[in-house]
Design an enzyme around this catalytic site. Structure first.
Site, mmCIF file in Angstrom:
data_model
loop_
_atom_site.group_PDB
_atom_site.id
_atom_site.type_symbol
_atom_site.label_atom_id
_atom_site.label_comp_id
_atom_site.label_asym_id
_atom_site.label_seq_id
_atom_site.Cartn_x
_atom_site.Cartn_y
_atom_site.Cartn_z
ATOM 1 N N SER A 183 19.109 -119.249 -23.824
ATOM 2 C CA SER A 183 20.429 -119.875 -23.928
ATOM 3 C C SER A 183 20.759 -120.458 -22.569
ATOM 4 C CB SER A 183 21.443 -118.780 -24.292
ATOM 5 O OG SER A 183 22.762 -119.270 -24.239
ATOM 6 N N TYR A 237 25.645 -110.466 -24.219
ATOM 7 C CA TYR A 237 24.771 -111.566 -24.668
ATOM 8 C C TYR A 237 24.035 -112.173 -23.470
ATOM 9 C CZ TYR A 237 23.473 -116.081 -26.752
ATOM 10 O OH TYR A 237 22.777 -117.200 -27.189
ATOM 11 N N LYS A 276 19.904 -112.589 -22.765
ATOM 12 C CA LYS A 276 19.219 -113.880 -22.626
ATOM 13 C C LYS A 276 18.568 -114.012 -21.244
ATOM 14 C CE LYS A 276 19.921 -115.259 -26.831
ATOM 15 N NZ LYS A 276 18.796 -115.409 -27.777
HETATM 16 N N1 NAP Z 1 24.262 -122.134 -31.375
HETATM 17 C C1 NAP Z 1 24.160 -122.348 -30.069
HETATM 18 O O1 NAP Z 1 24.866 -123.180 -29.490
HETATM 19 C C2 NAP Z 1 23.170 -121.574 -29.247
HETATM 20 C C3 NAP Z 1 23.170 -121.795 -27.861
HETATM 21 C C4 NAP Z 1 22.237 -121.120 -27.075
HETATM 22 C C5 NAP Z 1 21.340 -120.252 -27.659
HETATM 23 N N2 NAP Z 1 21.354 -120.060 -29.014
HETATM 24 C C6 NAP Z 1 20.343 -119.143 -29.575
HETATM 25 O O2 NAP Z 1 19.740 -119.774 -30.696
HETATM 26 C C7 NAP Z 1 19.371 -118.775 -31.665
HETATM 27 C C8 NAP Z 1 20.001 -119.092 -33.015
HETATM 28 O O3 NAP Z 1 21.409 -119.082 -32.853
HETATM 29 P P1 NAP Z 1 22.398 -119.572 -34.009
HETATM 30 O O4 NAP Z 1 23.477 -120.292 -33.318
HETATM 31 O O5 NAP Z 1 21.655 -120.209 -35.111
HETATM 32 O O6 NAP Z 1 22.977 -118.154 -34.498
HETATM 33 P P2 NAP Z 1 23.602 -117.747 -35.920
HETATM 34 O O7 NAP Z 1 24.196 -118.919 -36.571
HETATM 35 O O8 NAP Z 1 24.475 -116.570 -35.639
HETATM 36 O O9 NAP Z 1 22.304 -117.278 -36.746
HETATM 37 C C9 NAP Z 1 21.593 -116.160 -36.310
HETATM 38 C C10 NAP Z 1 20.437 -115.916 -37.255
HETATM 39 O O10 NAP Z 1 19.781 -114.704 -36.846
HETATM 40 C C11 NAP Z 1 19.689 -113.820 -37.967
HETATM 41 N N3 NAP Z 1 19.700 -112.445 -37.516
HETATM 42 C C12 NAP Z 1 20.651 -111.808 -36.790
HETATM 43 N N4 NAP Z 1 20.314 -110.529 -36.588
HETATM 44 C C13 NAP Z 1 19.107 -110.349 -37.178
HETATM 45 C C14 NAP Z 1 18.225 -109.258 -37.308
HETATM 46 N N5 NAP Z 1 18.540 -108.054 -36.792
HETATM 47 N N6 NAP Z 1 17.055 -109.422 -37.976
HETATM 48 C C15 NAP Z 1 16.735 -110.618 -38.510
HETATM 49 N N7 NAP Z 1 17.523 -111.714 -38.417
HETATM 50 C C16 NAP Z 1 18.707 -111.572 -37.767
HETATM 51 C C17 NAP Z 1 20.884 -114.204 -38.833
HETATM 52 O O11 NAP Z 1 20.703 -113.911 -40.186
HETATM 53 P P3 NAP Z 1 21.188 -112.577 -40.936
HETATM 54 O O12 NAP Z 1 22.605 -112.370 -40.584
HETATM 55 O O13 NAP Z 1 20.908 -112.883 -42.368
HETATM 56 O O14 NAP Z 1 20.274 -111.526 -40.417
HETATM 57 C C18 NAP Z 1 20.870 -115.723 -38.689
HETATM 58 O O15 NAP Z 1 19.917 -116.283 -39.556
HETATM 59 C C19 NAP Z 1 19.824 -117.440 -31.071
HETATM 60 O O16 NAP Z 1 18.757 -116.834 -30.370
HETATM 61 C C20 NAP Z 1 20.912 -117.847 -30.088
HETATM 62 O O17 NAP Z 1 21.104 -116.887 -29.078
HETATM 63 C C21 NAP Z 1 22.247 -120.691 -29.817
#
Ligand code: NAP
Length: 227
Positions: free
Chosen positions: A137, A150, A154
Protein backbone atom coordinates in the site's frame (compact mmCIF):
# COMPACT_ATOMS: atom_id res chain seq x y z
CA UNK A 1 0.32 -14.36 -25.04
CA UNK A 2 -0.27 -17.94 -23.85
CA UNK A 3 -2.78 -18.54 -21.04
CA UNK A 4 -1.27 -18.19 -17.57
CA UNK A 5 -2.48 -19.68 -14.31
CA UNK A 6 -3.22 -16.91 -11.83
CA UNK A 7 -3.89 -17.41 -8.12
CA UNK A 8 -5.64 -14.54 -6.29
CA UNK A 9 -6.44 -14.37 -2.59
CA UNK A 10 -9.37 -12.12 -1.65
CA UNK A 11 -11.19 -12.67 -4.91
CA UNK A 12 -14.73 -12.15 -3.64
CA UNK A 13 -14.86 -8.34 -4.02
CA UNK A 14 -12.77 -5.22 -4.49
CA UNK A 15 -9.49 -5.43 -6.41
CA UNK A 16 -9.37 -9.24 -6.29
CA UNK A 17 -12.73 -9.66 -7.97
CA UNK A 18 -11.99 -6.99 -10.61
CA UNK A 19 -8.60 -8.60 -11.41
CA UNK A 20 -10.20 -12.04 -11.70
CA UNK A 21 -12.70 -10.76 -14.27
CA UNK A 22 -10.02 -8.95 -16.27
CA UNK A 23 -7.57 -11.89 -16.28
CA UNK A 24 -10.37 -14.22 -17.42
CA UNK A 25 -11.46 -11.77 -20.14
CA UNK A 26 -7.83 -11.80 -21.28
CA UNK A 27 -7.85 -15.61 -21.64
CA UNK A 28 -6.07 -16.62 -18.43
CA UNK A 29 -7.08 -19.26 -15.88
CA UNK A 30 -7.92 -17.93 -12.44
CA UNK A 31 -8.08 -19.66 -9.06
CA UNK A 32 -9.12 -17.63 -6.07
CA UNK A 33 -10.35 -17.62 -2.51
CA UNK A 34 -12.29 -15.50 -0.07
CA UNK A 35 -14.29 -16.04 3.10
CA UNK A 36 -17.75 -15.15 1.79
CA UNK A 37 -19.43 -18.37 0.63
CA UNK A 38 -22.19 -16.50 -1.25
CA UNK A 39 -19.65 -14.47 -3.25
CA UNK A 40 -17.59 -17.60 -4.01
CA UNK A 41 -20.72 -19.46 -5.11
CA UNK A 42 -21.62 -16.56 -7.40
CA UNK A 43 -18.09 -16.56 -8.94
CA UNK A 44 -18.42 -20.30 -9.59
CA UNK A 45 -21.72 -19.71 -11.39
CA UNK A 46 -20.44 -16.81 -13.50
CA UNK A 47 -17.03 -18.33 -14.33
CA UNK A 48 -17.16 -22.13 -14.56
CA UNK A 49 -14.25 -24.46 -15.22
CA UNK A 50 -11.33 -24.31 -15.86
CA UNK A 51 -11.43 -21.49 -13.26
CA UNK A 52 -11.88 -22.38 -9.61
CA UNK A 53 -13.05 -20.47 -6.53
CA UNK A 54 -12.96 -21.69 -2.94
CA UNK A 55 -13.97 -20.53 0.52
CA UNK A 56 -10.63 -20.27 2.33
CA UNK A 57 -9.62 -18.01 5.21
CA UNK A 58 -5.96 -17.22 4.52
CA UNK A 59 -5.38 -16.72 8.24
CA UNK A 60 -5.91 -20.47 8.75
CA UNK A 61 -2.67 -22.27 7.93
CA UNK A 62 -4.50 -25.62 7.82
CA UNK A 63 -7.12 -24.37 5.34
CA UNK A 64 -4.47 -22.83 3.08
CA UNK A 65 -2.45 -26.06 3.26
CA UNK A 66 -5.44 -28.17 2.15
CA UNK A 67 -6.37 -25.67 -0.60
CA UNK A 68 -2.78 -25.59 -1.93
CA UNK A 69 -2.46 -29.38 -1.89
CA UNK A 70 -5.66 -29.74 -3.93
CA UNK A 71 -4.82 -27.02 -6.47
CA UNK A 72 -1.17 -28.02 -6.92
CA UNK A 73 -2.21 -31.62 -7.54
CA UNK A 74 -4.87 -30.73 -10.11
CA UNK A 75 -3.26 -27.74 -11.89
CA UNK A 76 0.39 -27.46 -10.82
CA UNK A 77 2.00 -24.27 -9.50
CA UNK A 78 0.61 -20.88 -10.57
CA UNK A 79 2.55 -18.62 -12.94
CA UNK A 80 1.43 -15.57 -10.97
CA UNK A 81 0.40 -15.58 -7.30
CA UNK A 82 -1.32 -12.44 -6.02
CA UNK A 83 -1.44 -12.12 -2.24
CA UNK A 84 -4.24 -9.57 -2.31
CA UNK A 85 -6.51 -10.48 0.66
CA UNK A 86 -6.30 -8.02 3.52
CA UNK A 87 -8.26 -6.18 6.23
CA UNK A 88 -8.01 -2.64 7.56
CA UNK A 89 -8.75 -1.59 11.12
CA UNK A 90 -11.67 0.78 11.75
CA UNK A 91 -10.20 4.28 11.89
CA UNK A 92 -8.97 4.86 15.44
CA UNK A 93 -5.85 5.90 17.33
CA UNK A 94 -3.71 2.87 18.04
CA UNK A 95 -4.47 2.84 21.79
CA UNK A 96 -8.20 2.59 21.04
CA UNK A 97 -7.96 -0.38 18.64
CA UNK A 98 -9.29 -3.45 20.54
CA UNK A 99 -6.78 -6.30 20.92
CA UNK A 100 -8.89 -8.76 18.93
CA UNK A 101 -9.22 -6.34 16.01
CA UNK A 102 -5.47 -5.62 16.05
CA UNK A 103 -4.74 -9.37 16.10
CA UNK A 104 -7.08 -10.06 13.20
CA UNK A 105 -5.40 -7.42 10.99
CA UNK A 106 -2.01 -9.03 11.76
CA UNK A 107 -3.36 -12.54 11.24
CA UNK A 108 -4.78 -11.84 7.78
CA UNK A 109 -2.36 -9.23 6.40
CA UNK A 110 0.93 -10.77 7.56
CA UNK A 111 0.35 -14.37 8.65
CA UNK A 112 -2.13 -14.99 5.83
CA UNK A 113 0.46 -13.93 3.26
CA UNK A 114 3.07 -16.17 4.92
CA UNK A 115 0.61 -19.10 4.96
CA UNK A 116 0.02 -18.79 1.22
CA UNK A 117 3.76 -18.49 0.53
CA UNK A 118 4.49 -21.49 2.80
CA UNK A 119 2.19 -23.81 0.90
CA UNK A 120 2.45 -22.63 -2.72
CA UNK A 121 6.09 -21.55 -3.03
CA UNK A 122 7.84 -24.94 -2.79
CA UNK A 123 6.10 -26.18 -5.96
CA UNK A 124 6.96 -22.92 -7.75
CA UNK A 125 10.62 -23.24 -6.68
CA UNK A 126 10.68 -26.86 -7.84
CA UNK A 127 9.43 -25.73 -11.24
CA UNK A 128 11.98 -22.89 -11.16
CA UNK A 129 9.54 -20.19 -12.23
CA UNK A 130 6.72 -17.97 -11.07
CA UNK A 131 6.02 -14.48 -9.78
CA UNK A 132 4.61 -13.67 -6.34
CA UNK A 133 3.10 -10.22 -5.87
CA UNK A 134 2.33 -9.25 -2.29
CA UNK A 135 -0.15 -6.39 -2.08
CA UNK A 136 1.33 -3.57 -0.04
CA UNK A 137 0.00 0.00 0.00
CA UNK A 138 1.02 3.63 -0.05
CA UNK A 139 0.74 3.00 3.70
CA UNK A 140 3.49 0.40 3.38
CA UNK A 141 5.86 3.25 2.49
CA UNK A 142 4.32 6.17 4.42
CA UNK A 143 1.95 6.48 7.41
CA UNK A 144 -1.22 8.23 8.56
CA UNK A 145 -3.10 8.63 11.80
CA UNK A 146 -5.84 6.12 12.72
CA UNK A 147 -4.57 3.28 10.52
CA UNK A 148 -1.49 2.24 12.53
CA UNK A 149 -2.28 -1.52 12.60
CA UNK A 150 -2.81 -1.55 8.84
CA UNK A 151 0.37 0.52 8.24
CA UNK A 152 2.34 -1.90 10.44
CA UNK A 153 1.22 -4.85 8.32
CA UNK A 154 1.98 -3.19 5.00
CA UNK A 155 5.45 -2.08 6.13
CA UNK A 156 5.91 -5.71 7.18
CA UNK A 157 4.87 -6.87 3.71
CA UNK A 158 7.53 -4.65 2.13
CA UNK A 159 10.25 -6.19 4.33
CA UNK A 160 8.97 -9.75 4.14
CA UNK A 161 8.78 -9.58 0.36
CA UNK A 162 12.25 -8.12 -0.13
CA UNK A 163 13.76 -10.79 2.15
CA UNK A 164 11.83 -13.49 0.27
CA UNK A 165 13.22 -12.09 -3.00
CA UNK A 166 16.74 -12.69 -1.65
CA UNK A 167 15.83 -16.32 -0.97
CA UNK A 168 14.34 -17.09 -4.40
CA UNK A 169 16.37 -18.84 -7.09
CA UNK A 170 16.85 -17.10 -10.44
CA UNK A 171 13.82 -17.33 -12.72
CA UNK A 172 11.41 -16.27 -9.97
CA UNK A 173 10.30 -12.98 -8.45
CA UNK A 174 8.78 -11.69 -5.21
CA UNK A 175 7.45 -8.16 -5.57
CA UNK A 176 5.75 -5.80 -3.08
CA UNK A 177 3.06 -3.82 -4.93
CA UNK A 178 1.34 -0.57 -4.07
CA UNK A 179 -1.84 -0.78 -6.16
CA UNK A 180 -2.64 2.96 -5.89
CA UNK A 181 -5.89 4.38 -4.44
CA UNK A 182 -9.09 2.69 -5.58
CA UNK A 183 -12.71 3.02 -4.49
CA UNK A 184 -13.40 -0.29 -2.72
CA UNK A 185 -15.00 -1.29 0.61
CA UNK A 186 -11.56 -0.91 2.18
CA UNK A 187 -11.09 2.65 0.90
CA UNK A 188 -14.61 3.58 2.02
CA UNK A 189 -13.72 2.33 5.50
CA UNK A 190 -10.69 4.62 5.83
CA UNK A 191 -11.54 7.55 3.49
CA UNK A 192 -15.33 7.76 4.05
CA UNK A 193 -17.29 9.75 1.42
CA UNK A 194 -14.20 10.96 -0.43
CA UNK A 195 -13.51 7.38 -1.60
CA UNK A 196 -16.03 7.91 -4.41
CA UNK A 197 -13.70 10.40 -6.14
CA UNK A 198 -11.20 7.57 -6.87
CA UNK A 199 -11.30 5.06 -9.76
CA UNK A 200 -13.48 1.97 -9.45
CA UNK A 201 -11.87 -1.45 -9.09
CA UNK A 202 -12.94 -2.32 -12.66
CA UNK A 203 -11.30 0.83 -14.07
CA UNK A 204 -8.15 0.06 -12.07
CA UNK A 205 -8.02 -3.60 -13.18
CA UNK A 206 -7.85 -2.58 -16.85
CA UNK A 207 -4.50 -0.88 -16.08
CA UNK A 208 -3.31 -3.27 -13.39
CA UNK A 209 -3.75 -6.59 -15.21
CA UNK A 210 -1.39 -5.80 -18.15
CA UNK A 211 1.04 -4.30 -15.63
CA UNK A 212 0.97 -7.49 -13.51
CA UNK A 213 1.38 -9.72 -16.57
CA UNK A 214 4.53 -7.75 -17.45
CA UNK A 215 6.26 -8.55 -14.14
CA UNK A 216 9.07 -11.10 -14.21
CA UNK A 217 12.41 -12.18 -12.70
CA UNK A 218 14.06 -8.85 -13.53
CA UNK A 219 11.66 -7.17 -11.04
CA UNK A 220 12.57 -9.52 -8.16
CA UNK A 221 12.65 -7.56 -4.88
CA UNK A 222 11.71 -4.22 -6.45
CA UNK A 223 8.88 -2.28 -4.76
CA UNK A 224 6.43 -1.52 -7.58
CA UNK A 225 3.41 0.78 -7.95
CA UNK A 226 0.52 0.55 -10.40
CA UNK A 227 0.62 3.95 -12.07
N1 NAP B 1 -8.37 -0.02 -2.28
C1 NAP B 1 -7.25 0.69 -2.16
O1 NAP B 1 -7.22 1.89 -2.42
C2 NAP B 1 -5.98 0.03 -1.70
C3 NAP B 1 -4.86 0.85 -1.52
C4 NAP B 1 -3.66 0.27 -1.13
C5 NAP B 1 -3.58 -1.09 -0.93
N2 NAP B 1 -4.69 -1.87 -1.11
C6 NAP B 1 -4.53 -3.33 -0.91
O2 NAP B 1 -5.12 -4.00 -2.01
C7 NAP B 1 -5.67 -5.26 -1.56
C8 NAP B 1 -7.14 -5.35 -1.92
O3 NAP B 1 -7.82 -4.30 -1.27
P1 NAP B 1 -9.35 -3.96 -1.57
O4 NAP B 1 -9.44 -2.49 -1.54
O5 NAP B 1 -9.85 -4.72 -2.73
O6 NAP B 1 -10.03 -4.52 -0.23
P2 NAP B 1 -11.54 -5.02 0.01
O7 NAP B 1 -12.46 -4.35 -0.92
O8 NAP B 1 -11.77 -4.86 1.48
O9 NAP B 1 -11.45 -6.58 -0.36
C9 NAP B 1 -10.64 -7.42 0.42
C10 NAP B 1 -10.74 -8.83 -0.12
O10 NAP B 1 -9.98 -9.68 0.75
C11 NAP B 1 -10.81 -10.77 1.18
N3 NAP B 1 -10.40 -11.22 2.49
C12 NAP B 1 -10.34 -10.51 3.64
N4 NAP B 1 -9.93 -11.29 4.65
C13 NAP B 1 -9.71 -12.52 4.13
C14 NAP B 1 -9.27 -13.75 4.66
N5 NAP B 1 -8.99 -13.87 5.97
N6 NAP B 1 -9.14 -14.82 3.84
C15 NAP B 1 -9.44 -14.71 2.53
N7 NAP B 1 -9.86 -13.57 1.94
C16 NAP B 1 -10.00 -12.48 2.75
C17 NAP B 1 -12.22 -10.19 1.13
O11 NAP B 1 -13.21 -11.16 0.94
P3 NAP B 1 -14.06 -11.88 2.11
O12 NAP B 1 -14.58 -10.82 2.99
O13 NAP B 1 -15.08 -12.65 1.34
O14 NAP B 1 -13.07 -12.78 2.76
C18 NAP B 1 -12.15 -9.36 -0.15
O15 NAP B 1 -12.33 -10.18 -1.27
C19 NAP B 1 -5.39 -5.31 -0.06
O16 NAP B 1 -4.18 -6.00 0.19
C20 NAP B 1 -5.23 -3.85 0.32
O17 NAP B 1 -4.49 -3.68 1.50
C21 NAP B 1 -5.88 -1.35 -1.49
Amino acid sequence: MSAKTILITGVSRGLGRAMAEEFIRDGHIVFGCGRSSSAIEELRKVFGKPHGFDVVDVASDGSVKAWAARLLKSHGPPDLLLNNAALINKNAPLWKVPADEFDRVMDVNIKGVANVIRHFTPAMIEKGRGVIVNFSSGWGRSTDAEVAPYCATKWAIEGLTQALAQEFPGGMAAIPLNPGVINTDMLQSCFGGSASSYPTADQWAKRAVPFLLGLGPKHNGQPMTVS
